[in-house]
Design a protein around this motif. Structure first.
Motif: not given
Length: 166
Positions: A98-107
């Motif tokens: 996978a390319k162009n990964i955006v991680l919003d670490p919802v906790m």
């Protein structure tokens, strides 16, 4: 050319967060949005009543179904409530390169309700942060990931960047 973006996140029935919000943003930017559901939540603007995570095998099946059929240009990751789900997502993103990964670490929900198991934080740091091209934690999430109080955003960002390189 229309770009394709995959949201991997929980479902918020009130529409203010999760998959529903991601798909609205994709549509507003004329991006074809796809979704793999990590969890179902019973929530509204006042709080989270309950969370049910999807089984790990189902998570893998959702992602395989998408990647085997459609060219995914970007991936936006939101709520991943358990280490099993995190590991399944990481395995599949690696498998499909996978390319162009955006991680919003919802906790934590806006209401303060926890949305991730404590043991999942370690898996998030080890597996997904190194894969991310962009990470968008809020201040409480940045503090939880770095185990430090956020005094200024520049130092906090540098500390979180070092998590991905360890």
């Amino acid at each position: 050319m229309i770009h394709n973006a995959l949201a991997i996140a929980g479902s918020d029935p009130s529409g203010g967060a999760g998959i529903q919000a991601d798909l609205k943003v994709f549509s507003a930017h004329k991006v074809y949005g796809m979704a793999a559901i990590t969890a179902l939540t019973a929530q509204n603007t006042q709080g989270v009543r309950s969370v049910v995570s999807v089984p790990e095998r189902f998570m893998r099946d959702q992602l395989a179904a998408i990647f085997d059929d459609i060219d995914v240009h970007a991936v936006k990751i939101g709520m991943l409530s358990s280490s099993d789900i995190i590991n399944a997502v990481a395995d599949m993103l690696e498998k499909y390169q996978a390319k162009n990964i955006v991680l919003d670490p919802v906790m934590v929900a806006t209401s303060g309700d926890p949305l991730i198991d404590q043991d999942a934080v370690h898996a998030l740091k080890e597996r997904l942060i190194p894969m991310a091209h962009v990470m968008t934690p809020n201040i409480p999430e940045a503090e939880k990931l770095s185990r430090k109080a956020v005094i200024d955003m520049e130092n906090a960002a540098q500390g979180l960047l070092s998590l991905g390189s360890s």
